[in-house]
Motif scaffolding. Structure first.
Motif, mmCIF file in Angstrom:
data_model
loop_
_atom_site.group_PDB
_atom_site.id
_atom_site.type_symbol
_atom_site.label_atom_id
_atom_site.label_comp_id
_atom_site.label_asym_id
_atom_site.label_seq_id
_atom_site.Cartn_x
_atom_site.Cartn_y
_atom_site.Cartn_z
ATOM 1 N N UNK A 22 0.536 -1.196 -0.211
ATOM 2 C CA UNK A 22 -0.104 -0.130 -0.428
ATOM 3 C C UNK A 22 0.530 1.008 -0.194
ATOM 4 N N UNK A 23 2.226 0.834 -0.782
ATOM 5 C CA UNK A 23 2.694 2.742 -0.832
ATOM 6 C C UNK A 23 4.092 2.613 0.069
ATOM 7 N N UNK A 24 3.681 2.050 1.172
ATOM 8 C CA UNK A 24 4.430 2.454 2.441
ATOM 9 C C UNK A 24 5.537 0.567 1.965
ATOM 10 N N UNK A 25 6.720 1.578 2.989
ATOM 11 C CA UNK A 25 7.817 -0.094 3.221
ATOM 12 C C UNK A 25 8.275 -0.467 4.794
ATOM 13 N N UNK A 26 8.216 -1.644 5.072
ATOM 14 C CA UNK A 26 7.484 -2.025 5.824
ATOM 15 C C UNK A 26 9.381 -2.184 6.689
ATOM 16 N N UNK A 90 14.118 -7.854 -3.181
ATOM 17 C CA UNK A 90 12.697 -7.086 -3.287
ATOM 18 C C UNK A 90 11.523 -7.970 -3.096
ATOM 19 N N UNK A 91 10.950 -7.767 -1.953
ATOM 20 C CA UNK A 91 10.144 -8.997 -1.494
ATOM 21 C C UNK A 91 8.359 -8.497 -2.033
ATOM 22 N N UNK A 92 6.900 -9.677 -2.417
ATOM 23 C CA UNK A 92 5.769 -9.232 -2.309
ATOM 24 C C UNK A 92 5.288 -9.747 -0.691
ATOM 25 N N UNK A 93 4.600 -8.862 -0.759
ATOM 26 C CA UNK A 93 3.657 -9.243 0.745
ATOM 27 C C UNK A 93 2.466 -10.247 0.535
ATOM 28 N N UNK A 94 2.132 -11.004 0.880
ATOM 29 C CA UNK A 94 1.279 -11.898 1.129
ATOM 30 C C UNK A 94 0.827 -12.013 2.221
ATOM 31 N N UNK A 111 6.163 3.118 6.474
ATOM 32 C CA UNK A 111 6.363 4.572 5.472
ATOM 33 C C UNK A 111 6.785 4.786 4.171
ATOM 34 N N UNK A 112 5.692 5.636 3.727
ATOM 35 C CA UNK A 112 5.664 6.627 2.260
ATOM 36 C C UNK A 112 7.376 6.902 2.001
ATOM 37 N N UNK A 113 7.669 6.058 0.900
ATOM 38 C CA UNK A 113 8.892 6.707 0.467
ATOM 39 C C UNK A 113 9.454 8.092 0.633
ATOM 40 N N UNK A 114 8.785 8.377 0.166
ATOM 41 C CA UNK A 114 9.052 10.424 0.491
ATOM 42 C C UNK A 114 9.619 10.321 2.123
ATOM 43 N N UNK A 115 9.359 9.402 2.961
ATOM 44 C CA UNK A 115 9.960 9.972 4.326
ATOM 45 C C UNK A 115 10.642 9.418 4.777
ATOM 46 N N UNK A 143 1.411 -1.160 -6.688
ATOM 47 C CA UNK A 143 2.098 -1.165 -4.669
ATOM 48 C C UNK A 143 2.993 -0.625 -4.781
ATOM 49 N N UNK A 144 3.346 0.138 -5.614
ATOM 50 C CA UNK A 144 4.334 1.613 -5.103
ATOM 51 C C UNK A 144 3.703 2.817 -4.551
ATOM 52 N N UNK A 145 2.159 2.708 -4.098
ATOM 53 C CA UNK A 145 1.272 3.955 -4.029
ATOM 54 C C UNK A 145 1.386 4.648 -5.154
#
Length: 145
Positions: A22-26, A90-94, A111-115, A143-145
């Motif tokens: 959802x456009x946010x990185x873990x 790179x990983x795809x969430x399930x 976190x969003x990419x810009x953060x 996926x990138x948001x």
């Protein structure tokens, strides 16, 4: 012929995953108060892809499908005077569940990419995150948001 003074050095290897949902990185906060990617040491008989999937499940309770290698570099942890060879995938969430904090970290965040540029974390992790967001925008923009 090898020089008598030469002693080969060995470094621990850490396999890390960039998971965007959802456009946010873990990300996880470690004991040094740095944000880091989930992941860890490879175990005997395990592939790097299996390692990163297992580690993400252990550290955040997220199942993932492992994608491509994004980057690799030697990371010097100045506070402990240790070098670690890092490989990122790179990983795809399930999963649609919220990440769960494990005992290994102090905090879990999305976190969003810009953060990401403003976060305290190694530059190599930031580079891997940027690479994965760019890859997702090209092939799976939803996926990138």
């Amino acid at each position: 012929m090898a020089q008598p003074d030469y002693v080969p050095r060995a470094f621990p290897v850490s396999i890390k995953g960039v998971v965007v949902r959802d456009g946010k990185v873990l990300l996880l906060k470690n004991e040094r108060d740095e944000w880091e990617l989930p992941g860890g040491r490879i175990e005997p008989g395990e592939t790097p892809e299996e390692c990163v999937a297992r580690e993400i499940t252990e550290e955040a309770q997220w199942a993932v499908r492992t994608g491509p290698i994004l980057d690799s570099w030697m990371y010097h942890i100045a506070t402990v005077g240790k070098d670690v060879f890092i490989v990122t995938y790179g990983c795809y969430p399930n999963t649609v569940a919220e990440p769960v904090l494990s005992h290994e970290h102090r905090e879990v965040g999305l976190f969003a990419e810009h953060e990401v540029p403003a976060l305290t974390m190694p530059a190599g992790y930031k580079r891997s995150i940027a690479t994965w967001f760019a890859h997702l925008r090209e092939g799976a923009p939803e996926l990138a948001g």
